[in-house]
Design an enzyme around this catalytic site. Sequence first.
Site, PDB file in Angstrom:
ATOM      1  N   LYS A  79       0.827  -1.213   0.000  1.00 39.80           N
ATOM      2  CA  LYS A  79       0.000   0.000   0.000  1.00 39.80           C
ATOM      3  C   LYS A  79       0.853   1.252   0.000  1.00 39.80           C
ATOM      4  CE  LYS A  79      -4.287  -1.061   2.381  1.00 39.80           C
ATOM      5  NZ  LYS A  79      -5.071  -0.704   3.577  1.00 39.80           N
TER       6      LYS A  79
ATOM      7  N   GLY B   9      -8.922   6.757  -2.090  1.00 38.82           N
ATOM      8  CA  GLY B   9      -9.909   6.539  -3.145  1.00 38.82           C
ATOM      9  C   GLY B   9      -9.786   5.182  -3.803  1.00 38.82           C
ATOM     10  N   GLY B  10      -9.330   4.202  -3.031  1.00 42.99           N
ATOM     11  CA  GLY B  10      -9.206   2.844  -3.576  1.00 42.99           C
ATOM     12  C   GLY B  10      -7.988   2.689  -4.484  1.00 42.99           C
TER      13      GLY B  10
ATOM     14  N   ARG C  91     -12.993  14.014   6.906  1.00 50.40           N
ATOM     15  CA  ARG C  91     -13.939  14.858   6.145  1.00 50.40           C
ATOM     16  C   ARG C  91     -15.315  14.239   6.199  1.00 50.40           C
ATOM     17  NH1 ARG C  91     -14.509  10.941   2.316  1.00 50.40           N
ATOM     18  NH2 ARG C  91     -12.605   9.903   1.654  1.00 50.40           N
TER      19      ARG C  91
ATOM     20  N   ILE D 231      -6.498  -9.324   4.367  1.00 51.28           N
ATOM     21  CA  ILE D 231      -7.535  -9.985   5.158  1.00 51.28           C
ATOM     22  C   ILE D 231      -8.530 -10.612   4.182  1.00 51.28           C
ATOM     23  CG2 ILE D 231      -9.278  -9.662   6.978  1.00 51.28           C
ATOM     24  CD1 ILE D 231      -6.575  -8.864   8.011  1.00 51.28           C
TER      25      ILE D 231
ATOM     26  N   GLU E  27       0.714  -4.762   4.319  1.00 51.40           N
ATOM     27  CA  GLU E  27      -0.328  -5.228   5.230  1.00 51.40           C
ATOM     28  C   GLU E  27      -0.715  -6.633   4.844  1.00 51.40           C
ATOM     29  OE1 GLU E  27      -3.043  -1.371   6.389  1.00 51.40           O
ATOM     30  OE2 GLU E  27      -3.975  -2.971   5.269  1.00 51.40           O
TER      31      GLU E  27
ATOM     32  N   GLU F 226     -12.171   3.899   9.832  1.00 56.27           N
ATOM     33  CA  GLU F 226     -12.494   2.727   9.017  1.00 56.27           C
ATOM     34  C   GLU F 226     -11.803   1.465   9.542  1.00 56.27           C
ATOM     35  OE1 GLU F 226     -13.404   4.724   4.703  1.00 56.27           O
ATOM     36  OE2 GLU F 226     -11.474   3.729   4.920  1.00 56.27           O
TER      37      GLU F 226
ATOM     38  N   ARG G 294     -25.099   4.525  -4.731  1.00 52.32           N
ATOM     39  CA  ARG G 294     -24.438   5.596  -5.484  1.00 52.32           C
ATOM     40  C   ARG G 294     -24.821   5.450  -6.949  1.00 52.32           C
ATOM     41  NH1 ARG G 294     -18.340   6.503  -3.115  1.00 52.32           N
ATOM     42  NH2 ARG G 294     -18.817   6.056  -0.930  1.00 52.32           N
TER      43      ARG G 294
HETATM   44  P1  ADP Z   1      -8.499   4.049   0.415  1.00 49.18           P
HETATM   45  O1  ADP Z   1      -7.907   5.127   1.250  1.00 49.18           O
HETATM   46  O2  ADP Z   1      -7.925   4.005  -0.956  1.00 49.18           O
HETATM   47  O3  ADP Z   1      -9.982   4.028   0.445  1.00 49.18           O
HETATM   48  P2  ADP Z   1      -8.416   1.866   2.355  1.00 49.18           P
HETATM   49  O4  ADP Z   1      -7.231   1.551   3.153  1.00 49.18           O
HETATM   50  O5  ADP Z   1      -9.546   2.573   3.050  1.00 49.18           O
HETATM   51  O6  ADP Z   1      -7.982   2.682   1.052  1.00 49.18           O
HETATM   52  O7  ADP Z   1      -8.989   0.533   1.718  1.00 49.18           O
HETATM   53  C1  ADP Z   1     -10.041   0.517   0.769  1.00 49.18           C
HETATM   54  C2  ADP Z   1     -10.553  -0.892   0.584  1.00 49.18           C
HETATM   55  O8  ADP Z   1      -9.497  -1.771   0.176  1.00 49.18           O
HETATM   56  C3  ADP Z   1     -11.100  -1.540   1.850  1.00 49.18           C
HETATM   57  O9  ADP Z   1     -12.437  -1.182   2.083  1.00 49.18           O
HETATM   58  C4  ADP Z   1     -10.949  -3.008   1.513  1.00 49.18           C
HETATM   59  O10 ADP Z   1     -11.963  -3.439   0.635  1.00 49.18           O
HETATM   60  C5  ADP Z   1      -9.636  -3.054   0.768  1.00 49.18           C
HETATM   61  N1  ADP Z   1      -8.515  -3.304   1.695  1.00 49.18           N
HETATM   62  C6  ADP Z   1      -7.687  -2.385   2.256  1.00 49.18           C
HETATM   63  N2  ADP Z   1      -6.781  -2.974   3.063  1.00 49.18           N
HETATM   64  C7  ADP Z   1      -7.025  -4.284   3.035  1.00 49.18           C
HETATM   65  C8  ADP Z   1      -6.436  -5.457   3.657  1.00 49.18           C
HETATM   66  N3  ADP Z   1      -5.379  -5.359   4.474  1.00 49.18           N
HETATM   67  N4  ADP Z   1      -6.978  -6.667   3.390  1.00 49.18           N
HETATM   68  C9  ADP Z   1      -8.037  -6.805   2.560  1.00 49.18           C
HETATM   69  N5  ADP Z   1      -8.624  -5.760   1.935  1.00 49.18           N
HETATM   70  C10 ADP Z   1      -8.148  -4.517   2.167  1.00 49.18           C
END
Ligand code: ADP
Length: 450
Positions: free
Chosen positions: A158, A164-165, A292, A203, A200, A275, A338
């Site tokens: 990451k 934003g995914g 936000r 999961i 990470e 989150e 959405r």
């Molecule tokens: P962003 O800031 O881009 O939204 P996030 O960290 O909030 O990123 O993660 C967005 C989505 O990515 C999560 O809702 C989940 O679906 C997936 N995700 C993130 N981290 C993990 C992880 N360690 N294991 C499995 N899925 C993950």
Amino acid sequence: MISKVLVANRGEIAVRIIRACKELGMTTVAVYSKVDANSLHVRMADQAVCIGEAPANQSYLNISNVISAAINTGCQAVHPGYGFLAENAYFAEMCSTHGIKFIGPSPYTIKLMGDKIAARELVSKTGVPVVPGSEGKISDVKEALRIAEEIQYPVLIKAAAGGGGKGMRLVHNRKELGKTLEVVRTEAQAAFGDGEVYIEKYIEEPRHIEIQVLGDEHGNLVHLGERDCSIQRRNQKLLEESPSPFVDEELRARMGQMALKVAEATGYYSAGTVEFLVDRYKNCYFIEVNTRIQVEHPVTEMVTGVDLVKAQLAIAGGEKLGISQDDVNPRGWAIECRINAEDPGQDFIPSPGTVLNYLPAGGPGVRVDSFIYTGYTVPPYYDSLLGKLIVWAPDRSQAIDRMDRALNEHVIEGIKTTIPFHQRVLDNSFFRRGEVYTNFIARRIDTSGK
Ligand code: ADP
């Protein structure tokens, strides 16, 4: 006292904020790019200032233009909405340098939570579990291999600045690790100007469950329960609900306490979201804080009766929260879909163009947060969200039936939308049973367009 607010955004969230300001008797100033001159937020605001060309970096992301507009129109405060400058600590700081109140948490909190590595470090110190992974940034492949071995594959690489995914990639085994590490680094450098990455554990089949928090500048904090945002495509949320079909009283109390601990540790005020990923054994892992208002905030408003945008405005004006944790008693069930200008039959490609006919759903328990109208042309420059359809009902099954009815009523002609996709999700028996997880769409919904 805040009496005049500049809304530094466009689309449905700009309209949402203007509505809240109007109800509070505040004067509003819209900003817009040249292509948005006919946008609803421009029509609804008391005043409007053109801040540049269509590409966002020449208008909605142009900090000096936004701040000049606020100064020239005599605004005391700026509401950033979500996206654009909402999580830009420098912008928040510049606002305060110019004597303008930024409606959101402090620049310090924004900066801290915007760096996912720093956020992970801080949160793990509070005792709230984070996803197992690297302690800080990864400096070389050897270190990455060692950590991945320790936490076991599959793992995610990451970007510290991701959002934003975007900025994360899955690695299944040690052979893929080195190459993927470089790919994420390069992509993150290009997209966010910051190539730092961390690891990470991936999961498996988690739910994405987040807690809404609200704090004032006098140290009062409450949480407003959870939202389940497990229905995602490529890590981007599409449908959200509150409460979560998976969360019982015990888990809600536990997650609420964790969210408050995180918020407290960051000196949080205004509205924010903590989150978590939750696995099938109800283990919760912190992933990030969004500093936000979120796209999906209405589902929380529908079940708690708290107007989050009005709360943000009151908090920015120095008011105390006015509610304590005991006053938060969520009622019933809310779902949000959405509605994007995308073609779900063709891999969700954007579908900009002119709306030839728009007839929004209505009736009991239905809320529409949108900005389109018949004859409006959706420009290709911004994200594809046209609006949100939100329903409330006494329980989940009635909420699903109501959403089904509302989606059927909601007419948008001339462009493709995600409405047919949502109808398929609602018809799915696993969804109806509340069996959802972040890869639900890939596993349960056929989006091949047949
Ligand atoms: P962003 O800031 O881009 O939204 P996030 O960290 O909030 O990123 O993660 C967005 C989505 O990515 C999560 O809702 C989940 O679906 C997936 N995700 C993130 N981290 C993990 C992880 N360690 N294991 C499995 N899925 C993950």
